[in-house]
Design an enzyme around this catalytic site. Structure first.
Site, PDB file in Angstrom:
ATOM      1  N   LYS A  47       0.819  -1.214   0.000  1.00  0.00           N
ATOM      2  CA  LYS A  47       0.000   0.000   0.000  1.00  0.00           C
ATOM      3  C   LYS A  47       0.853   1.266   0.000  1.00  0.00           C
ATOM      4  O   LYS A  47       0.362   2.339  -0.336  1.00  0.00           O
ATOM      5  CB  LYS A  47      -0.981  -0.014   1.169  1.00  0.00           C
TER       6      LYS A  47
HETATM    7  C1  LIG Z   1      -4.721  -4.420   1.351  1.00  0.00           C
HETATM    8  C2  LIG Z   1      -3.992  -5.725   1.310  1.00  0.00           C
HETATM    9  C3  LIG Z   1      -4.349  -6.767   0.398  1.00  0.00           C
HETATM   10  C4  LIG Z   1      -5.548  -6.644  -0.523  1.00  0.00           C
HETATM   11  O1  LIG Z   1      -5.336  -5.748  -1.578  1.00  0.00           O
HETATM   12  P1  LIG Z   1      -6.580  -5.210  -2.431  1.00  0.00           P
HETATM   13  O2  LIG Z   1      -6.011  -4.227  -3.369  1.00  0.00           O
HETATM   14  O3  LIG Z   1      -7.536  -4.601  -1.448  1.00  0.00           O
HETATM   15  O4  LIG Z   1      -7.191  -6.391  -3.117  1.00  0.00           O
HETATM   16  C5  LIG Z   1      -3.585  -7.911   0.363  1.00  0.00           C
HETATM   17  N1  LIG Z   1      -2.530  -8.086   1.206  1.00  0.00           N
HETATM   18  C6  LIG Z   1      -2.157  -7.125   2.088  1.00  0.00           C
HETATM   19  C7  LIG Z   1      -1.007  -7.386   2.979  1.00  0.00           C
HETATM   20  C8  LIG Z   1      -2.870  -5.924   2.177  1.00  0.00           C
HETATM   21  O5  LIG Z   1      -2.500  -4.989   3.065  1.00  0.00           O
END
Ligand SMILES: *Cc1c(COP(=O)(O)O)cnc(C)c1O
Length: 436
Positions: free
Chosen positions: A108
């Site tokens: 993220k």
């Molecule tokens: C947010 C997150 C996901 C999911 O990603 P999306 O884009 O919401 O599908 C998967 N793994 C981790 C570690 C995350 O923080």
């Protein structure tokens, strides 16, 4: 490039509007239009594998008309101070794309940092400071807080539920200081979100302050996530075989970003959507029926989403055509027991330590290769560093997990938060104190 709402393709807005408003007034989601087709040779000719260089090349192709070259270079190089290496477990067959080398150790960071850099660019030309308000249940807040930390012209207020985020997550939110202020709310994540929503509807606040959100539905968190698929392509194109990405998914932003860049011409053969027991998308792929559910709690909790907000974006990318959708994406899902077994399997087999989310992506990829018997270059996206889920990973693998220095140092810093009851008026008064 302009942006339309998934609820009304007739009206479009500028990049700046889509960036600062996150969501169209009609409650749809912004989508780029036209999505430029750059062609395979564009991607073949990107010589660098660094995220910053690739981000710059693609940003120029997307926003070169609106933002000058030197500014775009600043934006991408400030945002991407880290890379996304492909780690090969079985060379040419099975790899992981490690997306967790940024400041908060999760993918993220990529979206949050690009968005922060863009907001800083636009806010330099505004007379008012931009105030970002975010509610977080844990992971997103860390990436946003660190992404916006020390970004000029932007102030960040983060609301989190007291006692309901992990110690390290709390430290990520509460130890930065400077332009980042944490509000510790005596209540749930939903209470935090309700306060933020009320603030956006408060005429008095909006008359005096420029309020904005950094939530995950913002299209500018999604666009930069396409850049690391390109980086991965650069690292494996030497094999000259079809490339399959497996994306561990919750809200499906990450997978939407991959499909978007594929439609821009990146040679991706196929995607795997890998989920935990929140399997509405794998089940749509199987049956053609999309039926959102309430979320189920699992050990891969960043993917506990029963009604993924980006499903509508994925559907739009396929022109709402189910056959196109299912021909390009295969779905697999796993329960907690299978996830634990997967984490053990990848450690025993390849000596690779994975977080539960990453293990689900790797299992989906293995299953796809086994089921189709295709000779492909398989790449699973590693979405978080295993130490972010230290106690779980240590329990499953029965061995200690190293915590990277930049996360370990947080343990010794002292937390600074403003503790408030879950009441809007109390929040407002205290928020106004901090920003005026
Ligand atoms: C947010 C997150 C996901 C999911 O990603 P999306 O884009 O919401 O599908 C998967 N793994 C981790 C570690 C995350 O923080």
């Amino acid at each position: 490039m302009r942006f339309y709402s998934t609820n009304n393709s007739q009206v479009t807005v500028s990049a700046e509007q889509a960036l600062f408003h996150s969501m169209p007034a009609d409650k749809g989601l912004y989508m780029p239009t036209p999505l430029p087709y750059l062609g395979v040779t564009f991607f073949q000719n990107i010589a660098s594998e660094s995220l910053a260089d690739i981000g710059f090349a693609l940003s120029q192709a997307l926003f070169g008309d609106e933002i000058g070259k030197a500014d775009l270079e600043d934006i991408t190089h400030n945002a991407f101070s880290f890379d996304t290496p492909v780690v090969e477990l079985e060379p040419g067959k099975l790899s992981v794309l490690e997306l967790f080398h940024g400041p908060s150790l999760a993918f993220k960071d990529v979206g949050a940092r690009y968005m922060a850099a863009l907001m800083s660019y636009y806010s330099k030309r505004k007379d008012k400071e931009v105030n970002i308000l975010v509610a977080t249940s844990g992971d997103t807040g860390g990436a946003v807080a660190m992404g916006f930390h020390n970004v000029p012209g932007v102030r960040v207020s983060i609301l989190y539920p007291s006692g309901r985020v992990s110690d390290l997550q709390e430290k990520q939110l509460t130890t930065l200081g400077g332009n980042v202020q944490a509000f510790e709310v005596d209540g749930s994540f939903d209470d935090c979100q309700a306060i933020v929503k009320q603030a956006f509807m408060d005429d008095e606040l909006n008359a005096n302050l420029s309020l904005s959100s950094a939530n995950s539905i913002n299209i500018f968190r999604l666009i930069p996530q396409g850049f690391y698929y390109v980086s991965a392509y650069g690292q494996v194109k030497k094999y000259n075989r079809p490339i399959v990405f497996s994306t561990p998914s919750g809200n499906f932003g990450n997978l939407s970003a991959g499909v978007m860049v594929q439609q821009m011409g990146l040679p991706v053969d196929h995607f795997v959507a890998a989920t935990n027991l929140n399997y509405v998308v794998p089940s749509y792929i199987k049956t053609g029926i999309y039926s959102p559910q309430s979320s189920v709690a699992t050990i891969s909790n960043a993917m506990d989403v029963g009604s993924p907000s980006n499903f509508i974006r994925l559907a739009h990318l396929y022109g709402d055509n189910y056959d196109r959708f299912k021909n390009n994406i295969s779905g697999y899902f796993y329960d907690d027991e299978e996830t634990r077994a997967g984490m053990k399997h990848f450690f025993n087999m390849y000596n690779y330590v994975s977080c539960p989310h990453t293990a689900i992506g790797m299992m989906g990829l293995e299953a796809y290769i086994r089921d189709t018997k295709r000779d492909v270059v398989g790449i699973a996206l590693a979405t978080a560093h295993p130490s972010k889920f230290k106690s779980l990973v240590e329990e499953v693998l029965e061995r200690p997990v190293d915590v990277p220095e930049r996360l370990a140092v947080l343990a010794d810093l002292s937390k600074r938060s403003i503790r408030i009851p879950a009441q809007y008026e109390v929040f407002k008064e205290s928020f106004l104190h901090t920003v005026l």
